[in-house]
Scaffold this active site. Structure first.
Site, PDB file in Angstrom:
ATOM      1  N   ARG A   3       2.890   4.687  -6.427  1.00  0.00           N
ATOM      2  CA  ARG A   3       3.747   3.506  -6.318  1.00  0.00           C
ATOM      3  C   ARG A   3       2.915   2.249  -6.085  1.00  0.00           C
ATOM      4  O   ARG A   3       3.066   1.243  -6.776  1.00  0.00           O
ATOM      5  CB  ARG A   3       4.755   3.675  -5.178  1.00  0.00           C
ATOM      6  CG  ARG A   3       5.692   2.478  -5.040  1.00  0.00           C
ATOM      7  CD  ARG A   3       6.506   2.532  -3.763  1.00  0.00           C
ATOM      8  NE  ARG A   3       5.690   2.664  -2.569  1.00  0.00           N
ATOM      9  CZ  ARG A   3       5.015   1.675  -1.996  1.00  0.00           C
ATOM     10  NH1 ARG A   3       5.058   0.460  -2.501  1.00  0.00           N
ATOM     11  NH2 ARG A   3       4.273   1.890  -0.915  1.00  0.00           N
ATOM     12  N   HIS A  36      -0.834   3.121   8.836  1.00  0.00           N
ATOM     13  CA  HIS A  36      -0.812   2.621   7.459  1.00  0.00           C
ATOM     14  C   HIS A  36      -1.880   1.532   7.399  1.00  0.00           C
ATOM     15  O   HIS A  36      -1.693   0.438   7.915  1.00  0.00           O
ATOM     16  CB  HIS A  36       0.590   2.065   7.149  1.00  0.00           C
ATOM     17  CG  HIS A  36       0.727   1.502   5.775  1.00  0.00           C
ATOM     18  ND1 HIS A  36       1.256   2.231   4.725  1.00  0.00           N
ATOM     19  CD2 HIS A  36       0.418   0.288   5.261  1.00  0.00           C
ATOM     20  CE1 HIS A  36       1.262   1.491   3.626  1.00  0.00           C
ATOM     21  NE2 HIS A  36       0.754   0.307   3.923  1.00  0.00           N
ATOM     22  N   HIS A  62      -4.878  -0.790   5.422  1.00  0.00           N
ATOM     23  CA  HIS A  62      -5.418  -1.370   4.189  1.00  0.00           C
ATOM     24  C   HIS A  62      -6.901  -1.669   4.397  1.00  0.00           C
ATOM     25  O   HIS A  62      -7.307  -2.122   5.467  1.00  0.00           O
ATOM     26  CB  HIS A  62      -4.663  -2.656   3.821  1.00  0.00           C
ATOM     27  CG  HIS A  62      -3.333  -2.380   3.218  1.00  0.00           C
ATOM     28  ND1 HIS A  62      -3.108  -2.403   1.866  1.00  0.00           N
ATOM     29  CD2 HIS A  62      -2.153  -2.038   3.782  1.00  0.00           C
ATOM     30  CE1 HIS A  62      -1.849  -2.104   1.611  1.00  0.00           C
ATOM     31  NE2 HIS A  62      -1.234  -1.878   2.764  1.00  0.00           N
ATOM     32  N   CYS A 115      -0.860  -5.434  -1.945  1.00  0.00           N
ATOM     33  CA  CYS A 115       0.551  -5.795  -1.829  1.00  0.00           C
ATOM     34  C   CYS A 115       0.878  -6.929  -2.786  1.00  0.00           C
ATOM     35  O   CYS A 115       0.366  -8.033  -2.644  1.00  0.00           O
ATOM     36  CB  CYS A 115       0.865  -6.206  -0.390  1.00  0.00           C
ATOM     37  SG  CYS A 115       2.563  -6.741  -0.181  1.00  0.00           S
ATOM     38  N   ASN A 145      -4.506   0.574   0.140  1.00  0.00           N
ATOM     39  CA  ASN A 145      -4.629   1.403   1.326  1.00  0.00           C
ATOM     40  C   ASN A 145      -6.012   2.032   1.379  1.00  0.00           C
ATOM     41  O   ASN A 145      -6.745   2.040   0.389  1.00  0.00           O
ATOM     42  CB  ASN A 145      -3.593   2.528   1.286  1.00  0.00           C
ATOM     43  CG  ASN A 145      -2.181   2.022   1.510  1.00  0.00           C
ATOM     44  OD1 ASN A 145      -1.960   1.161   2.349  1.00  0.00           O
ATOM     45  ND2 ASN A 145      -1.237   2.544   0.753  1.00  0.00           N
TER      46      ASN A 145
END
Lengths: 319, 319
Positions: free
Chosen positions: B16, B217, B219, B250, B261
């Site tokens: 995704r 999460h 990055h 993003c 990520n």
């Protein structure tokens, strides 16, 4: 207990590492401009170029002219790398150079033979000769390196006992020649280190040689570079080789996808965020990374040079 | 004391994250082949695609066909992402999907307003509505996320007190609705985290909500991703979002050089080297990274996909 160091020293390997691996030869003026810009960042130790066979490494053919053209800043050491006596003797004639007595020890018979065309035993003998040559020319000791200190693509994992053996050997060689290395480096030459291995090996060095300053030469071959760096900080290590914009890779190691040293500006950023001083102006250093990327003409592996540091955002947020 | 976890779970965000940021729309068959290959790696949680406005994110226009075309493997959850009620209602009709009740909390008024067009107060109210909607449709709780849990490009550093406030709030909301989130995520949405901040914030969550499973999460915006990951492991964290080949960034954060990520296969490699199980076949995962790089047609940020893992060298060395 975790004790981060208060100050971390970076020795900049980018110019030599970067330029020697490239096929192109960049204009002397551009390379000089880069060294001059690096001199203005607060870095105190810059490895400018090597004295090697220009037929084998064409970008290093004009090393004497390169050194002569830089504008040295007081307090900054501009170092050169040599691989044999001929190279060292040429280095004696360089302008603006800081000559440093460095010796290398190998942990892997196969790697030593392939990379240096010497057995470990021969290579060890060579280091005695190097020390005597350095002393003869008044070159002070700088560092002893243990190469492939974590693993080697030919022999696999390097046992911890072999690190211990090398540390004992280097300690005794330094005493024998009265040539006191201010630092002992563990080098992850081909990217086998992991954070726990870093910690264990640092522990081994400290057990055998309490008080010796430990340096790490890390390559970010498999994405663990920043984690290895942090693990070393947690052990109080305060000396690292690193490369602007993550330049480099070993041209002789001959393995696909070889990555450069850990990225100087990304690691300086980490130190800043952890409250560790480096004496380096991060924004100026990022400018140097952007400069060298433009010079080389393709996207380099540094991260913060592309995303920007947080200083701009912090300033805006404070307003 | 450092206690590394025995097993770490990775939730794969790459498909995704990667595809929604690309301008190109890749052939459905190629995307299906990627999901099928990922299903065979041992990954148990794969975020396949999102249900968003196809005018805004054209690569996500065929999400229903994409889900219908994959070959689901028992025990693997294929998840979808939605940003509004309309998206969620479309998700109910997807084939092969695992619907997961996820809620989001924001720590930054400015970021929340820009990214969600809602004040923090409105956004908090929305999450109540989400929970009721999930319950109404029998969707079980999966995770609560605290976004920009480290810093925000508009507000700068996020104070630790604001993390504490959000943890308390989420805990009480979960109790109020009898909707027990199995995990609470701290999200470094725009790359402000550092290893020490990771450790401190994990400590805050544990103080307030002992026993909640913590996820991260992360990055790798500024090169600290692997160090942040390791710092979390040192705190015993065993749940991470990550992206194959470091895909992503993003598309809405609108900041230059946004990185994806942390890289799944590089972090799986780190776990392997640290003796932590992941249930994932690293070599198969690297094959997936190479596959997606060929699909996208430019060099991606993953490291080990370019250098190769150590298994080949270990095998040769053992022979």
């Amino acid at each position: 207990m975790v004790t981060l160091p208060r100050f971390v020293e970076f020795r900049e390997e980018g110019p030599r590492e970067g330029f020697q691996i490239e096929k192109a030869i960049y204009p002397l003026a551009d390379r000089v401009a880069l060294i001059d810009a690096l001199s203005d960042t607060g870095l105190k130790h810059i490895n400018v170029a090597s004295l090697v066979n220009p037929k084998r490494v064409p970008p290093m053919a004009d090393t004497p002219e390169f050194f002569a053209a830089i504008h040295p800043r007081p307090g900054v050491k501009y170092t050169a790398t040599w691989l044999n006596k001929q190279g060292f003797l040429r280095a004696l004639d360089l302008k603006n150079v800081s000559l440093e007595g460095v010796v290398y020890y190998s942990t892997s018979e196969a790697f030593c033979t392939q990379n240096n065309n010497r057995t470990i035993e021969q290579y060890r003998k060579d280091q005695h000769d190097w020390i005597e040559l350095y002393k003869q020319h008044g070159v002070k000791p700088s560092a002893a390196y243990i190469a492939t200190a974590f693993g080697c693509n030919m022999e696999g994992e390097i046992p911890e006992a072999r690190i211990a053996e090398n540390v004992r050997l280097i300690k005794s060689v330094a005493a024998e020649h009265d040539y006191a290395f201010p630092a002992l480096y563990l080098a992850d030459t081909v990217g086998w280190a992991n954070p726990e291995a870093i910690k264990r090996r640092i522990g081994i060095v400290r057990d055998i040689w309490p008080g010796i300053r430990i340096g790490l030469h890390l390559h970010d071959t498999r994405g663990l570079g920043p984690a290895n760096f942090y693990a070393a900080l947690e052990m109080g290590v305060d000396l690292f080789d690193s490369s602007l914009a993550a330049l480099g890779g070993c041209p002789f190691a001959g393995h696909k996808g070889a990555a450069g040293n850990i990225c100087t500006e990304d690691m300086v950023f980490m130190c800043n965020e952890l409250g560790i001083e480096t004496g380096i102006d991060l924004d100026k250093l990022i400018d140097c990374a952007v400069m060298v990327e433009a010079m080389i003409g393709r996207s380099l592996n540094g991260k913060i040079m592309h995303s920007g540091s947080l200083s701009k955002f912090r300033k805006q947020a404070a307003e």
